[in-house]
Design a protein around this motif. Sequence first.
Motif, PDB file in Angstrom:
ATOM      1  N   GLU A  74      34.445  95.012  69.464  1.00  0.00           N
ATOM      2  CA  GLU A  74      33.405  95.362  68.503  1.00  0.00           C
ATOM      3  C   GLU A  74      32.860  94.125  67.783  1.00  0.00           C
ATOM      4  OE1 GLU A  74      32.782  97.959  64.467  1.00  0.00           O
ATOM      5  OE2 GLU A  74      34.324  98.587  65.879  1.00  0.00           O
ATOM      6  N   SER A  75      33.748  93.225  67.396  1.00  0.00           N
ATOM      7  CA  SER A  75      33.298  92.058  66.625  1.00  0.00           C
ATOM      8  C   SER A  75      32.465  91.093  67.463  1.00  0.00           C
ATOM      9  CB  SER A  75      34.483  91.334  65.995  1.00  0.00           C
ATOM     10  OG  SER A  75      35.358  90.835  66.974  1.00  0.00           O
ATOM     11  N   THR A  76      32.659  91.054  68.762  1.00  0.00           N
ATOM     12  CA  THR A  76      31.887  90.145  69.618  1.00  0.00           C
ATOM     13  C   THR A  76      30.709  90.831  70.311  1.00  0.00           C
ATOM     14  OG1 THR A  76      33.376  90.516  71.492  1.00  0.00           O
ATOM     15  CG2 THR A  76      33.868  88.639  70.047  1.00  0.00           C
ATOM     16  N   SER A  77      30.519  92.111  70.052  1.00  0.00           N
ATOM     17  CA  SER A  77      29.472  92.864  70.754  1.00  0.00           C
ATOM     18  C   SER A  77      28.054  92.309  70.584  1.00  0.00           C
ATOM     19  CB  SER A  77      29.513  94.344  70.381  1.00  0.00           C
ATOM     20  OG  SER A  77      29.230  94.528  69.020  1.00  0.00           O
ATOM     21  N   PRO A  78      27.675  91.711  69.451  1.00  0.00           N
ATOM     22  CA  PRO A  78      26.305  91.195  69.364  1.00  0.00           C
ATOM     23  C   PRO A  78      25.983  90.102  70.392  1.00  0.00           C
ATOM     24  CG  PRO A  78      27.202  91.451  67.163  1.00  0.00           C
ATOM     25  CD  PRO A  78      28.341  91.661  68.132  1.00  0.00           C
ATOM     26  N   LEU A  79      26.991  89.367  70.850  1.00  0.00           N
ATOM     27  CA  LEU A  79      26.745  88.298  71.827  1.00  0.00           C
ATOM     28  C   LEU A  79      26.881  88.769  73.276  1.00  0.00           C
ATOM     29  CD1 LEU A  79      28.443  85.203  70.174  1.00  0.00           C
ATOM     30  CD2 LEU A  79      26.063  85.362  70.930  1.00  0.00           C
ATOM     31  N   ARG A  80      27.511  89.895  73.516  1.00  0.00           N
ATOM     32  CA  ARG A  80      27.783  90.344  74.887  1.00  0.00           C
ATOM     33  C   ARG A  80      26.542  90.456  75.784  1.00  0.00           C
ATOM     34  NH1 ARG A  80      32.856  91.453  75.988  1.00  0.00           N
ATOM     35  NH2 ARG A  80      34.256  91.683  74.225  1.00  0.00           N
ATOM     36  N   PRO A  81      25.394  90.911  75.276  1.00  0.00           N
ATOM     37  CA  PRO A  81      24.235  91.006  76.169  1.00  0.00           C
ATOM     38  C   PRO A  81      23.775  89.657  76.738  1.00  0.00           C
ATOM     39  CG  PRO A  81      23.848  92.257  74.160  1.00  0.00           C
ATOM     40  CD  PRO A  81      25.110  91.459  73.949  1.00  0.00           C
ATOM     41  N   PHE A  82      24.204  88.574  76.129  1.00  0.00           N
ATOM     42  CA  PHE A  82      23.755  87.253  76.553  1.00  0.00           C
ATOM     43  C   PHE A  82      24.770  86.537  77.452  1.00  0.00           C
ATOM     44  CE2 PHE A  82      22.039  88.068  72.256  1.00  0.00           C
ATOM     45  CZ  PHE A  82      20.702  88.200  72.612  1.00  0.00           C
ATOM     46  N   ARG A  83      25.903  87.152  77.722  1.00  0.00           N
ATOM     47  CA  ARG A  83      26.928  86.498  78.543  1.00  0.00           C
ATOM     48  C   ARG A  83      26.362  86.112  79.900  1.00  0.00           C
ATOM     49  NH1 ARG A  83      32.703  88.506  77.396  1.00  0.00           N
ATOM     50  NH2 ARG A  83      32.859  87.782  75.247  1.00  0.00           N
ATOM     51  N   ASP A  84      26.739  84.931  80.339  1.00  0.00           N
ATOM     52  CA  ASP A  84      26.276  84.398  81.625  1.00  0.00           C
ATOM     53  C   ASP A  84      27.318  84.711  82.697  1.00  0.00           C
ATOM     54  OD1 ASP A  84      25.293  83.015  83.762  1.00  0.00           O
ATOM     55  OD2 ASP A  84      25.398  81.042  82.818  1.00  0.00           O
ATOM     56  N   HIS A  85      27.033  85.723  83.502  1.00  0.00           N
ATOM     57  CA  HIS A  85      27.937  86.111  84.582  1.00  0.00           C
ATOM     58  C   HIS A  85      27.508  85.499  85.914  1.00  0.00           C
ATOM     59  CE1 HIS A  85      30.162  89.054  82.183  1.00  0.00           C
ATOM     60  NE2 HIS A  85      29.005  89.323  81.606  1.00  0.00           N
ATOM     61  N   GLY A  86      26.508  84.630  85.887  1.00  0.00           N
ATOM     62  CA  GLY A  86      25.983  84.035  87.110  1.00  0.00           C
ATOM     63  C   GLY A  86      26.961  83.150  87.855  1.00  0.00           C
ATOM     64  N   GLY A  87      27.890  82.537  87.146  1.00  0.00           N
ATOM     65  CA  GLY A  87      28.854  81.641  87.775  1.00  0.00           C
ATOM     66  C   GLY A  87      30.236  82.247  87.867  1.00  0.00           C
ATOM     67  N   GLY A  88      30.335  83.568  87.861  1.00  0.00           N
ATOM     68  CA  GLY A  88      31.644  84.216  87.880  1.00  0.00           C
ATOM     69  C   GLY A  88      32.072  84.589  86.483  1.00  0.00           C
ATOM     70  N   ARG A  89      33.296  84.271  86.151  1.00  0.00           N
ATOM     71  CA  ARG A  89      33.834  84.596  84.832  1.00  0.00           C
ATOM     72  C   ARG A  89      33.078  83.796  83.771  1.00  0.00           C
ATOM     73  NH1 ARG A  89      40.139  83.837  83.413  1.00  0.00           N
ATOM     74  NH2 ARG A  89      39.494  81.701  83.034  1.00  0.00           N
ATOM     75  N   PRO A  90      32.600  84.464  82.697  1.00  0.00           N
ATOM     76  CA  PRO A  90      31.767  83.766  81.707  1.00  0.00           C
ATOM     77  C   PRO A  90      32.541  82.969  80.662  1.00  0.00           C
ATOM     78  CG  PRO A  90      31.927  86.067  81.135  1.00  0.00           C
ATOM     79  CD  PRO A  90      32.656  85.902  82.458  1.00  0.00           C
ATOM     80  N   PHE A  91      33.872  82.916  80.766  1.00  0.00           N
ATOM     81  CA  PHE A  91      34.621  82.166  79.766  1.00  0.00           C
ATOM     82  C   PHE A  91      35.787  81.415  80.399  1.00  0.00           C
ATOM     83  CE2 PHE A  91      37.002  86.051  80.080  1.00  0.00           C
ATOM     84  CZ  PHE A  91      38.319  85.674  79.903  1.00  0.00           C
ATOM     85  N   GLU A  92      36.234  80.396  79.679  1.00  0.00           N
ATOM     86  CA  GLU A  92      37.385  79.589  80.098  1.00  0.00           C
ATOM     87  C   GLU A  92      38.215  79.284  78.860  1.00  0.00           C
ATOM     88  OE1 GLU A  92      38.166  78.821  83.217  1.00  0.00           O
ATOM     89  OE2 GLU A  92      36.298  79.590  84.072  1.00  0.00           O
ATOM     90  N   ILE A  93      39.503  79.081  79.055  1.00  0.00           N
ATOM     91  CA  ILE A  93      40.409  78.713  77.981  1.00  0.00           C
ATOM     92  C   ILE A  93      41.044  77.379  78.346  1.00  0.00           C
ATOM     93  CG2 ILE A  93      42.456  79.346  76.652  1.00  0.00           C
ATOM     94  CD1 ILE A  93      41.883  82.285  77.504  1.00  0.00           C
ATOM     95  N   TYR A  94      40.997  76.431  77.402  1.00  0.00           N
ATOM     96  CA  TYR A  94      41.560  75.099  77.621  1.00  0.00           C
ATOM     97  C   TYR A  94      42.560  74.782  76.531  1.00  0.00           C
ATOM     98  CZ  TYR A  94      37.803  74.249  80.958  1.00  0.00           C
ATOM     99  OH  TYR A  94      36.972  74.319  82.030  1.00  0.00           O
ATOM    100  N   ARG A  95      43.660  74.169  76.909  1.00  0.00           N
ATOM    101  CA  ARG A  95      44.649  73.692  75.953  1.00  0.00           C
ATOM    102  C   ARG A  95      44.339  72.237  75.627  1.00  0.00           C
ATOM    103  NH1 ARG A  95      49.154  76.180  75.153  1.00  0.00           N
ATOM    104  NH2 ARG A  95      49.170  77.093  77.232  1.00  0.00           N
ATOM    105  N   VAL A  96      44.389  71.867  74.362  1.00  0.00           N
ATOM    106  CA  VAL A  96      44.179  70.479  73.958  1.00  0.00           C
ATOM    107  C   VAL A  96      45.411  69.681  74.383  1.00  0.00           C
ATOM    108  CG1 VAL A  96      43.850  68.896  72.029  1.00  0.00           C
ATOM    109  CG2 VAL A  96      42.728  71.135  72.018  1.00  0.00           C
ATOM    110  N   THR A  97      45.205  68.661  75.206  1.00  0.00           N
ATOM    111  CA  THR A  97      46.327  67.844  75.663  1.00  0.00           C
ATOM    112  C   THR A  97      46.295  66.444  75.082  1.00  0.00           C
ATOM    113  OG1 THR A  97      45.134  67.221  77.661  1.00  0.00           O
ATOM    114  CG2 THR A  97      46.598  69.123  77.807  1.00  0.00           C
ATOM    115  N   ALA A  98      45.146  66.001  74.599  1.00  0.00           N
ATOM    116  CA  ALA A  98      45.026  64.695  73.962  1.00  0.00           C
ATOM    117  C   ALA A  98      43.769  64.684  73.105  1.00  0.00           C
ATOM    118  CB  ALA A  98      44.948  63.585  75.006  1.00  0.00           C
ATOM    119  N   ALA A  99      43.798  63.897  72.053  1.00  0.00           N
ATOM    120  CA  ALA A  99      42.623  63.773  71.170  1.00  0.00           C
ATOM    121  C   ALA A  99      42.680  62.435  70.452  1.00  0.00           C
ATOM    122  CB  ALA A  99      42.582  64.925  70.171  1.00  0.00           C
TER     123      ALA A  99
END
Length: 100
Positions: A74-99
Amino acid sequence: MSGEVRVLVRHVADSADAVESAYHRVSAQLADVPGLLGNELLRGVDDERAFLVVSRWRDLAAFRSWESGAAHRESTSPLRPFRDHGGGRPFEIYRVTAAH
């Protein structure tokens, strides 16, 4: 090594105003989510229809807890119509390994 993770969600839209408005609505709803350290909306330089929401999380457990909760969809629903499914999964998760 940090426990922080970044979640990147791709969006595409002809109207920057529509994406920005939806982003601000979602961000306001997420302001008090435990473990969410902040987020940004990025717009493509070469493709101005491309947008990326990058959220910063204390750790993967905090993100997964929020993601599996009832308020997530529900909280993310305003952005859902704009998700880009053209390249497969529209999201990725990355762990910070260095900064710097």
